[in-house]
Structures are given as structure tokens and as C-alpha cells.
Design a protein around this motif. Structure first.
Motif, PDB file in Angstrom:
ATOM      1  N   ILE A  72       1.324   4.947  -7.575  1.00 28.35           N
ATOM      2  CA  ILE A  72       2.703   4.618  -7.198  1.00 28.35           C
ATOM      3  C   ILE A  72       3.643   5.764  -7.556  1.00 28.35           C
ATOM      4  CG2 ILE A  72       4.633   3.080  -7.744  1.00 28.35           C
ATOM      5  CD1 ILE A  72       2.578   0.829  -8.006  1.00 28.35           C
ATOM      6  N   VAL A  73       3.452   6.375  -8.725  1.00 39.47           N
ATOM      7  CA  VAL A  73       4.287   7.507  -9.125  1.00 39.47           C
ATOM      8  C   VAL A  73       4.133   8.660  -8.143  1.00 39.47           C
ATOM      9  CG1 VAL A  73       4.560   9.314 -10.877  1.00 39.47           C
ATOM     10  CG2 VAL A  73       4.393   6.920 -11.570  1.00 39.47           C
ATOM     11  N   ASP A  80       0.838  -1.194   0.000  1.00 36.74           N
ATOM     12  CA  ASP A  80       0.000   0.000   0.000  1.00 36.74           C
ATOM     13  C   ASP A  80       0.877   1.249   0.000  1.00 36.74           C
ATOM     14  OD1 ASP A  80       0.787   0.656   2.621  1.00 36.74           O
ATOM     15  OD2 ASP A  80      -0.776  -0.620   3.459  1.00 36.74           O
ATOM     16  N   ALA A  81       0.232   2.379  -0.216  1.00 34.45           N
ATOM     17  CA  ALA A  81       0.970   3.618  -0.428  1.00 34.45           C
ATOM     18  C   ALA A  81       1.815   4.003   0.776  1.00 34.45           C
ATOM     19  CB  ALA A  81      -0.005   4.741  -0.771  1.00 34.45           C
ATOM     20  N   ARG A  82       1.262   3.901   1.970  1.00 35.23           N
ATOM     21  CA  ARG A  82       1.995   4.332   3.161  1.00 35.23           C
ATOM     22  C   ARG A  82       3.201   3.452   3.427  1.00 35.23           C
ATOM     23  NH1 ARG A  82      -1.516   5.819   8.289  1.00 35.23           N
ATOM     24  NH2 ARG A  82      -2.147   7.343   6.722  1.00 35.23           N
ATOM     25  N   ALA A  84      14.635  -1.648  -6.078  1.00 33.39           N
ATOM     26  CA  ALA A  84      13.932  -1.204  -7.280  1.00 33.39           C
ATOM     27  C   ALA A  84      13.230  -2.365  -7.971  1.00 33.39           C
ATOM     28  CB  ALA A  84      14.913  -0.531  -8.238  1.00 33.39           C
ATOM     29  N   VAL A  85      13.909  -3.500  -8.067  1.00 40.61           N
ATOM     30  CA  VAL A  85      13.298  -4.656  -8.721  1.00 40.61           C
ATOM     31  C   VAL A  85      12.079  -5.118  -7.935  1.00 40.61           C
ATOM     32  CG1 VAL A  85      13.648  -7.079  -9.341  1.00 40.61           C
ATOM     33  CG2 VAL A  85      15.408  -5.389  -9.866  1.00 40.61           C
ATOM     34  N   GLU A  86      12.166  -5.083  -6.606  1.00 41.80           N
ATOM     35  CA  GLU A  86      11.048  -5.543  -5.775  1.00 41.80           C
ATOM     36  C   GLU A  86       9.871  -4.576  -5.819  1.00 41.80           C
ATOM     37  OE1 GLU A  86      10.043  -6.712  -1.126  1.00 41.80           O
ATOM     38  OE2 GLU A  86      12.116  -6.333  -1.752  1.00 41.80           O
ATOM     39  N   LEU A  87      10.136  -3.282  -5.691  1.00 44.87           N
ATOM     40  CA  LEU A  87       9.049  -2.307  -5.682  1.00 44.87           C
ATOM     41  C   LEU A  87       8.531  -1.999  -7.084  1.00 44.87           C
ATOM     42  CD1 LEU A  87      10.234   0.325  -3.040  1.00 44.87           C
ATOM     43  CD2 LEU A  87       8.649  -1.578  -2.726  1.00 44.87           C
ATOM     44  N   GLY A  88       9.429  -2.040  -8.068  1.00 48.77           N
ATOM     45  CA  GLY A  88       9.019  -1.729  -9.435  1.00 48.77           C
ATOM     46  C   GLY A  88       8.622  -0.274  -9.567  1.00 48.77           C
ATOM     47  N   GLY A  89       7.732   0.005 -10.525  1.00 43.58           N
ATOM     48  CA  GLY A  89       7.239   1.357 -10.714  1.00 43.58           C
ATOM     49  C   GLY A  89       8.330   2.366 -10.976  1.00 43.58           C
ATOM     50  N   ASP A 134       5.993   7.718  -4.914  1.00 43.04           N
ATOM     51  CA  ASP A 134       7.440   7.734  -5.105  1.00 43.04           C
ATOM     52  C   ASP A 134       7.975   9.156  -5.222  1.00 43.04           C
ATOM     53  OD1 ASP A 134       7.238   5.028  -5.047  1.00 43.04           O
ATOM     54  OD2 ASP A 134       7.728   4.690  -7.153  1.00 43.04           O
ATOM     55  N   LEU A 135       7.251  10.011  -5.941  1.00 44.68           N
ATOM     56  CA  LEU A 135       7.707  11.396  -6.081  1.00 44.68           C
ATOM     57  C   LEU A 135       7.657  12.131  -4.745  1.00 44.68           C
ATOM     58  CD1 LEU A 135       6.136  12.481  -9.498  1.00 44.68           C
ATOM     59  CD2 LEU A 135       8.520  11.934  -9.001  1.00 44.68           C
ATOM     60  N   ALA A 136       6.634  11.854  -3.931  1.00 46.22           N
ATOM     61  CA  ALA A 136       6.566  12.471  -2.607  1.00 46.22           C
ATOM     62  C   ALA A 136       7.762  12.051  -1.754  1.00 46.22           C
ATOM     63  CB  ALA A 136       5.254  12.085  -1.919  1.00 46.22           C
ATOM     64  N   ALA A 137       8.119  10.759  -1.810  1.00 47.33           N
ATOM     65  CA  ALA A 137       9.276  10.275  -1.053  1.00 47.33           C
ATOM     66  C   ALA A 137      10.566  10.889  -1.580  1.00 47.33           C
ATOM     67  CB  ALA A 137       9.340   8.751  -1.126  1.00 47.33           C
TER      68      ALA A 137
END
Length: 571
Positions: free
Chosen positions: A177-178, A17-19, A71-76, A181-184
Motif C-alpha cells: 500500500i505504501v 487492489d493496488a490498481r 483517508a479514513v476509508e483507504l487507511g494506510g 500511495d507513493l507512486a500516486a
């Protein structure tokens, strides 16, 4: 569509999930920033720099490996972040960039059932009523979407003139997801901007802003379709290039339907030879097309990797080149502003002429180097680079002693990393495009020498620049001639006003001063016109001897006039 609905449609595998995703990215970043602070800032301050230096390369590789796995695990978007980092040779050490290359090839495909749900929601109808058929096995799976072959219904095929198409669909939930990721990444960018070691070398928030803009454009397929048509218009009538047509009736922001133009992958040399195409003839054409995009059109394909370019044989064609280059995937495009394009032209000309000092000057003009940068060491390094490796092809470079490469690369890299510079907007994409271009050309022909393609192109640019200089000089000469014609008359008019009493001035000394001013003005204008015509003639003479000689002869007239002016005195 709500967040819950997006995840019911299907999320990128391993995204969570997002959080949870947001916190995981921040935990990874905070831990690695803490480790970097300890080794790169704290230990050197307490006199233990040798501890930091001893295992720096190993630490860098370890970080890159951990990020690769994340990166491979999270993808996106994390895949894109890895690709972005792998191209930042100006900021990151090679231990990191080398490990992160090729991340795109490890993206798993999304089950077709999830693709179907999203596509039908976007198109507002079951796929069976939209297409005659759709292949469930994807022909390509990327970090933001994947592509399937399909057939248009008979009516659509007749209207569009197309039958076989490629049906490209976003990964379900990728927009959420984008955003996460951009917020992080913005959060991490804020942390980095407070570290002087980082902020002195790169404007991290600006880099993240550039990355965010590119990523958001990539997940808007309407933008990609418009890019495709703009690219096609740039090369309309060019026999070297073709672009797939867009089926707008079957295209939305998350679904893109294009003409199926699948042909021979540009780096598939065996298939090229079987089709009667010499791979060595493809390399210079591809390089020339990329140069046109960067230095002439100002709108370029920023992701020209081998999977995005085909060589398409032309049935029944004969002649020097019975094939075309077919470009696909216009999600990542770059624009070169006119000022930057002018700087790039100067850079290309300097590189072609092996002019290290000129190259550094062009780099400064483009805006890469900050005004405070001391360029002496960079000029020396560039001069050494050209004198040792300039003009070598890929095959020749392979014969160079690896130790020489290592020593030069270490010294050159240290010089680059010591300079205060920041890549201007879109410059990262330019570097990426040129790097991929060089790699593709070398794989087509191991003997390919990029200079062989650069030099004639640079020569043409130089001729164009000469033409611009001639135009500028001619314009200046015309302006000077206008001033020469108008100024004496205006000054005479002023004197007449004084003589007629229109101005309450009766000083004979002022009249003599005005006469001398007229003479001085005439001489100055004559000298300017003389110089302008002489320079124009010398420049033009290289390409047109007759016109150049005429201009140089005409320059004598204002010279004589300037020398003679003032010898005749007013009575």
C-alpha cells in the motif's frame, strides 16, 4: 512474499487492489486540482475574482472533508498524508489543516487472526512457541501497524531481564500500500510542479521525497529499534528520561518487540495527581528534554504526541522529581545538521529576547527564506507579534479578544503565505515536534508559559555562543601573533638577500619601501591583536570579571607597540 500472498495474509480494510487504489487517489487529486484551477486561476483572469473569493473558505473545508473521508476509508499512507498536510501551516490555509487534525485517532484495528499470520511468517514459528502469551486486543492501532501486550517465555525473560513486552506488528500488506500511495503521490507532485501558483511557493517533489523517506523508515522496524537505542544513548545517565529496551531476538523488519513501559499518559492529569505528581512540574521538564534533543543532540523524537510519552513514577524514590519521562515509538525521528542547529540556536535566542529583526535574520540563516524574499513586512509582523503576545502564557492568551486574534492571524498569515520560502530538510519534523511539545505542556498546565522554559535555555545557549566567540577571538589573536613574529623576520631576510646580492636588485628606493612595509605590517598586526584582546576581554568580562579585565589590560601592550613602531629608523 508476492503481492497475492500479501493480500491473502490480509490487507488494510477498504484498500482494494493496488490498481484500483492508485486510480482512485489520482481521480480524487485530478478533480480537486481542476476545481482549484477553475476558481483560483481562470475566474480571476476573466475578471471574476469576486466569485472565487466569495466561497473560498467553504471550498477549502469541503476539500479537506472529502480528503478526510477518503483517508479514513483507504487507511494506510493516506492517514499519514492527512497528518502531513495538517502540519503544513506554511503552505496550506487553516480551513484545511484544522479539518485534518486527529486523523490518527480514527484508524480501525486489524483482526488479530491477520496479525497472527503475518507475525508467525516473520518469526518463523507459531506465536505459542515464541511467547508465553499474547493479548489479542490491541493496546494501540495506528495507520502502519498495531501493538499488543505479550509475555516472554521463561528462558527469554531470564536472558533479557524482561518479562512483559509490547509486541508491535505491521498492518498486513502495508508495504504494498505504501508503494502504491507513493507512486500516486509522485504523479500528483509532478502535476503540481507544473502549476506556477504552487511551484513559486513550494518545491512539491522535494516535499514528497521527504515524506516518502520518512514513511519508508517508519515501516522498517529494524530502523525503529536502532533509533530507540540511539535515543537511549543520547540520554544515558540523564535522570529525566528512560527508554524501553529492545528484544532483538524477537524483532524483524515487520515485527518489533519492546519492553513494556506503559505508565501514566503524560496528559492524564487526574492519574498524575493520584500518583502524587503535580502536572505543572512535568511541563517544564518535558519542554527542556525536547529542547535538548533539538538544539543539543541534533536527534529528536518527531512525533511526541501524548500517546508516545509516559510519566513513570520511581518506586521508593524521594526528592525533587521522583518520576521519569518515558518515550516510546521511535519510527518518526528527525536529525538536525550542525549548520541548521546553529541557525536554530540563533532563532531561539532571538525569540527569547523578543527580537523580531534577529528572528527573521535567523530564519534566513536556517535557509527557510529564499534570497529574493523581502523581509521588511515579516520583520514588522514579528515585532508586532512580540510586542502584543510575547511572554503570554496559554491562560493569558485565552483572555485575549478572539477578534484580535482573528485580525492579527489573518494579517500575519497573509504575510507568511506571500513570502517565497521552502522548508529545509527535516524542518517540517522540527515544526511538528515543537507544535506537539507546546500542546502537551499547555494541557499539563493552562498557565504554562513556554517563554519561561525558552529563556533560561536560550541564556545557556548564549553563554555557549559567547564561549565560542572567545575561542574564535583567541584563535585569531594567536594567528595574528604568529604572523607578527614571523613577518618581520621574513622581510628582514628578504632585505638581507637583496643586500648580499643573492637577488639581482640594487635599488635603494626598494629598500626604503621594504622598510616602510615592515613598519606597516607591524602596525597592522599590532592593531589586530589589540582589537582581538579588547573584544575578548569585553565578552568574557560579563561572566568572569577578573579574566575580562586582564585581557583588556593586556590589549594595551600591542597598542603601544603599534604606536611606537617605526619611530626607530634603520641606520
Amino acid at each position: 512474499m508476492t503481492l497475492d500472498r500479501r493480500h491473502r495474509v490480509g490487507a488494510t480494510p477498504g484498500a482494494g487492489d493496488a490498481r484500483t487504489r492508485y486510480r482512485r487517489i489520482l481521480r480524487f487529486a485530478s478533480w480537486n486540482l481542476a476545481v482549484t484551477w477553475w476558481f483560483e486561476l481562470f475566474l480571476p483572469r476573466v475578471g471574476l475574482r469576486w466569485v472565487s473569493d466569495r466561497n473560498r473558505a467553504q471550498r477549502m473545508r469541503g476539500f479537506a472533508k472529502r480528503f478526510h473521508d477518503l483517508a479514513v476509508e483507504l487507511g494506510g499512507l493516506m492517514i499519514k498524508v492527512g497528518q502531513f498536510m495538517s502540519s503544513r501551516l506554511d503552505v496550506l490555509p487553516p480551513e484545511i489543516t484544522a479539518e485534518l487534525e486527529g486523523l490518527q485517532d480514527e484508524v480501525p484495528a486489524v483482526p488479530f487472526s491477520e496479525i497472527r499470520l503475518l507475525a508467525e511468517a516473520e518469526l518463523g514459528a507459531p506465536l505459542e512457541t515464541v511467547f508465553a502469551s499474547v493479548e489479542e486486543t490491541p493496546i494501540a492501532a495506528a495507520s502502519l501497524g498495531q501493538a499488543h501486550r505479550a509475555k516472554l517465555l521463561a528462558g527469554n525473560a531470564e536472558d533479557t531481564g524482561l518479562s512483559s513486552v509490547v509486541f508491535k506488528v505491521q498492518r498486513p500488506g502495508i508495504d504494498t500500500i505504501v508503494d502504491v500511495d507513493l507512486a500516486a503521490l509522485r504523479k500528483v507532485g509532478g502535476w503540481l510542479s507544473r502549476i506556477r501558483l504552487v511551484s513559486d511557493r513550494a518545491d512539491v517533489p522535494a516535499l514528497i521525497k521527504e515524506f516518502a523517506q520518512t514513511s519508508l523508515e517508519e515501516i522498517d522496524y529494524l530502523n525503529e529499534a536502532a533509533n530507540s537505542e540511539r535515543f537511549a544513548a543520547d540520554f544515558a545517565g540523564d535522570q529525566r528520561v528512560t527508554v524501553p529496551g529492545v528484544v532483538w531476538e524477537r524483532t524483524t523488519r515487520r515485527v518489533l518487540t519492546l519492553e513494556d513501559v506503559t505508565a501514566i499518559k503524560i496528559t492524564d492529569t487526574e492519574s498524575l495527581r493520584m500518583a502524587g505528581i503535580d502536572p505543572a512540574t512535568v511541563a517544564p521538564v518535558f519542554a527542556s528534554v525536547m529542547f535538548d534533543q533539538l538544539f543539543t543532540n541534533g536527534f529528536f523524537h518527531a512525533d511526541p504526541h501524548p500517546g508516545n510519552i509516559f510519566v513513570t513514577p520511581i518506586a521508593g524514590a524521594s526528592g525533587e522529581r521522583p518520576w521519569k519521562l518515558t518515550f516510546i515509538d521511535f519510527g518518526m525521528m528527525g536529525e538536525v545538521p550542525p549548520k541548521t542547529r546553529s541557525g536554530l540556536r540563533k532563532l531561539l535566542i532571538a525569540a527569547a529576547s523578543r527580537d523580531g529583526k534577529g528572528l527573521v535574520s535567523a530564519i534566513s540563516d536556517v535557509g527557510v527564506l529564499m534570497p529574493s524574499a523581502d523581509t521588511a513586512e515579516l520583520q514588522r509582523a514579528m515585532t508586532q507579534l512580540f510586542s502584543r503576545f510575547g511572554g503570554m502564557g496559554f491562560a493569558e492568551l485565552r483572555d485575549v479578544d478572539p477578534r484580535e486574534f482573528r485580525d492579527f492571524g489573518s494579517e500575519f498569515g497573509a504575510v507568511i503565505r506571500s513570502l517565497p520560502f521552502q522548508l529545509p530538510e527535516n524542518f517540517l519534523l522540527i515544526i511538528r515536534a515543537m507544535s506537539l511539545t507546546s500542546g502537551v505542556c499547555s494541557s499539563l498546565d493552562a498557565r504554562f508559559n513556554l517563554w519561561d522554559s525558552v529563556e533560561p535555555y536560550a541564556a545557556q545557549l548564549l553563554r555557549d555562543e559567547r564561549g565560542n566567540i572567545v575561542n574564535d577571538v583567541a584563535s585569531q589573536a594567536l594567528d595574528a601573533a604568529t604572523v607578527a613574529l614571523r613577518l618581520p623576520k621574513r622581510l628582514d631576510g628578504l632585505i638581507n638577500q637583496i643586500e648580499d646580492g643573492a637577488l639581482e636588485v640594487g635599488n635603494r628606493r626598494l629598500e626604503r619601501q621594504m622598510e616602510r612595509l615592515i613598519v606597516t605590517a607591524r602596525r597592522a598586526v599590532a592593531a589586530l591583536v589589540f582589537g582581538a584582546l579588547l573584544i575578548a576581554g569585553s565578552v568574557v568580562r560579563a561572566d568572569d570579571a577578573v579574566l575580562g579585565n586582564v585581557l583588556m589590560i593586556l590589549s594595551v601592550i600591542p597598542l603601544v607597540h603599534g604606536l611606537w613602531s617605526g619611530r626607530r629608523r634603520r641606520p
